[in-house]
Motif scaffolding. Structure first.
Motif, PDB file in Angstrom:
ATOM      1  N   ALA A 185       0.823  -1.213   0.000  1.00  0.00           N
ATOM      2  CA  ALA A 185       0.000   0.000   0.000  1.00  0.00           C
ATOM      3  C   ALA A 185       0.857   1.261   0.000  1.00  0.00           C
ATOM      4  CB  ALA A 185      -0.937  -0.007   1.205  1.00  0.00           C
ATOM      5  N   LYS A 186       1.982   1.216   0.691  1.00  0.00           N
ATOM      6  CA  LYS A 186       2.849   2.396   0.767  1.00  0.00           C
ATOM      7  C   LYS A 186       3.412   2.751  -0.599  1.00  0.00           C
ATOM      8  CE  LYS A 186       6.482   4.362   3.673  1.00  0.00           C
ATOM      9  NZ  LYS A 186       7.327   4.139   4.879  1.00  0.00           N
ATOM     10  N   ILE A 187       3.710   1.737  -1.403  1.00  0.00           N
ATOM     11  CA  ILE A 187       4.252   1.979  -2.744  1.00  0.00           C
ATOM     12  C   ILE A 187       3.171   2.555  -3.651  1.00  0.00           C
ATOM     13  CG2 ILE A 187       5.377   0.945  -4.740  1.00  0.00           C
ATOM     14  CD1 ILE A 187       7.055   0.982  -2.142  1.00  0.00           C
ATOM     15  N   PHE A 188       1.985   1.952  -3.640  1.00  0.00           N
ATOM     16  CA  PHE A 188       0.928   2.401  -4.541  1.00  0.00           C
ATOM     17  C   PHE A 188       0.364   3.772  -4.155  1.00  0.00           C
ATOM     18  CE2 PHE A 188       0.677  -2.063  -5.979  1.00  0.00           C
ATOM     19  CZ  PHE A 188       0.596  -1.841  -7.346  1.00  0.00           C
ATOM     20  N   CYS A 189       0.556   4.189  -2.898  1.00  0.00           N
ATOM     21  CA  CYS A 189       0.056   5.496  -2.466  1.00  0.00           C
ATOM     22  C   CYS A 189       1.037   6.627  -2.746  1.00  0.00           C
ATOM     23  CB  CYS A 189      -0.263   5.467  -0.968  1.00  0.00           C
ATOM     24  SG  CYS A 189      -1.730   4.511  -0.536  1.00  0.00           S
ATOM     25  N   ALA A 190       2.242   6.306  -3.168  1.00  0.00           N
ATOM     26  CA  ALA A 190       3.278   7.330  -3.347  1.00  0.00           C
ATOM     27  C   ALA A 190       2.890   8.316  -4.449  1.00  0.00           C
ATOM     28  CB  ALA A 190       4.614   6.673  -3.677  1.00  0.00           C
ATOM     29  N   GLU A 191       3.108   9.581  -4.188  1.00  0.00           N
ATOM     30  CA  GLU A 191       2.769  10.622  -5.157  1.00  0.00           C
ATOM     31  C   GLU A 191       3.587  10.504  -6.432  1.00  0.00           C
ATOM     32  OE1 GLU A 191       0.362  12.900  -5.137  1.00  0.00           O
ATOM     33  OE2 GLU A 191      -0.397  12.044  -3.266  1.00  0.00           O
ATOM     34  N   ASP A 192       4.836  10.032  -6.313  1.00  0.00           N
ATOM     35  CA  ASP A 192       5.722  10.001  -7.481  1.00  0.00           C
ATOM     36  C   ASP A 192       5.651   8.690  -8.257  1.00  0.00           C
ATOM     37  OD1 ASP A 192       6.879   8.735  -5.275  1.00  0.00           O
ATOM     38  OD2 ASP A 192       8.929   9.117  -5.922  1.00  0.00           O
ATOM     39  N   LEU A 193       4.651   7.832  -7.954  1.00  0.00           N
ATOM     40  CA  LEU A 193       4.500   6.593  -8.702  1.00  0.00           C
ATOM     41  C   LEU A 193       4.031   6.888 -10.126  1.00  0.00           C
ATOM     42  CD1 LEU A 193       4.322   3.466  -8.872  1.00  0.00           C
ATOM     43  CD2 LEU A 193       1.959   3.675  -8.037  1.00  0.00           C
ATOM     44  N   THR A 194       4.702   6.307 -11.105  1.00  0.00           N
ATOM     45  CA  THR A 194       4.278   6.423 -12.495  1.00  0.00           C
ATOM     46  C   THR A 194       2.981   5.645 -12.700  1.00  0.00           C
ATOM     47  OG1 THR A 194       6.543   6.662 -13.286  1.00  0.00           O
ATOM     48  CG2 THR A 194       4.907   5.911 -14.885  1.00  0.00           C
ATOM     49  N   ARG A 195       1.966   6.331 -13.220  1.00  0.00           N
ATOM     50  CA  ARG A 195       0.654   5.692 -13.382  1.00  0.00           C
ATOM     51  C   ARG A 195       0.130   5.794 -14.810  1.00  0.00           C
ATOM     52  NH1 ARG A 195       0.402   8.180  -8.183  1.00  0.00           N
ATOM     53  NH2 ARG A 195      -0.071   6.662  -6.530  1.00  0.00           N
TER      54      ARG A 195
END
Length: 294
Positions: A185-195
């Protein structure tokens, strides 16, 4: 005659040969594309029918209370489905687990355990669910569970539940456990995640393998940059293993892997891994080993 037990049931790990995040649904779930690869290392489960209807986990699993364990949740979900279909509760079961895979490693250990539980109890209880029905039953528990029941190297889309079989090289992997547990969850919630990675096709993946003969070079893992920033040991493992090939993280982390064409090549790198990390080798599997049991 239906057996009273199923022992030594394998729950193999998976690697994500690439993992792209293509968007996010209105309900917050991320849209993904990946290729799931089974490998010949994993947990082992044992199932013994009881004289009552209780479901019990008879092994301790550090950090996982019995009521939260996906194994138990899967078993009780199938038990309720059998009751719904037949009008009678099936016998209870004692479940023991030999835990090998690390938690928070991106190897799918908990999901694989749950999938093996569903497959084994479907046999022991003579429930008669098809593979597709078991996949649908397991999906609410975890997006990776349908893949393990599908049981073949798969190109996956959606939240990971839309699966198509795909060919991948018969190779060996060196896997490093960096010593940290990465919360998904911490990874998917990150603002800088490429989506917004561009969509690819099975043909793109297969063409790359045929032309380049390079299992590790297609695409990337969009979660790796975030995990590497938040968990420096992941970045260090990627950097070190990357000296010997195209290393990348699996899943949301923390484990890092690299493909090799032969066991000897994998052994040559494995013996050099710094002792600060746990490392091992594994062979690609084309089919889930439970298929032979069932």
């Amino acid at each position: 005659m239906t057996p009273a037990s199923l022992l030594d049931c394998p729950a193999p790990a998976k690697l994500n040969l690439f993992l792209h995040v293509n968007g996010r649904r209105a309900d917050g779930y991320h849209l993904l594309q990946t290729v799931f690869q089974l490998i010949d290392r994993g947990d082992v489960l044992h199932f013994q029918l009881r004289g009552d209807t209780a479901i019990r986990r008879v092994s301790e699993v550090a950090g996982v209370p019995e009521e939260q364990d996906l194994i138990m949740r899967a078993a009780r979900l199938l038990q309720a489905e059998v009751l719904r279909r037949s009008g009678a509760l099936p016998p209870g079961v004692d479940i023991a687990i030999e835990k090998v895979l690390p938690m928070g490693g991106g190897l799918g250990g908990g999901s694989s355990d749950a999938a093996t539980t569903l497959m084994a109890l479907n046999r022991l209880w003579r429930a008669g669910l098809t593979r597709a029905e078991l996949m649908a039953l397991g999906l609410p528990l975890g997006a990776d569970i349908p893949f393990f029941i599908f049981g073949e190297t798969a190109f996956a889309e959606g939240v990971g539940e839309a699966l198509q079989a795909v060919a991948a090289p018969d190779c060996w992997y060196v896997v490093i456990e960096p010593g940290v547990a990465v919360p998904t969850a911490k990874i998917f919630c990150a603002e800088d995640l490429t989506r917004d990675t561009k969509l690819v096709t099975i043909a793109d993946f297969s063409r790359h393998l045929m032309v380049e003969n390079d299992v590790g070079g297609f695409g990337r893992n969009d979660l790796q940059q975030v995990a590497s920033r938040l968990f420096p040991p992941v970045a260090a493992a990627v950097e070190w293993l990357g000296r010997y090939g195209k290393a990348r993280m699996t899943g949301s982390g923390a484990c890092v892997f690299c493909a090799f064409s032969s066991e000897d090549d994998a052994d040559a790198v494995l013996c050099k891994v710094p002792p600060v990390w746990t490392a091992w080798k594994a062979k690609a599997l084309s089919r889930h080993p439970m298929f032979a049991v069932l």
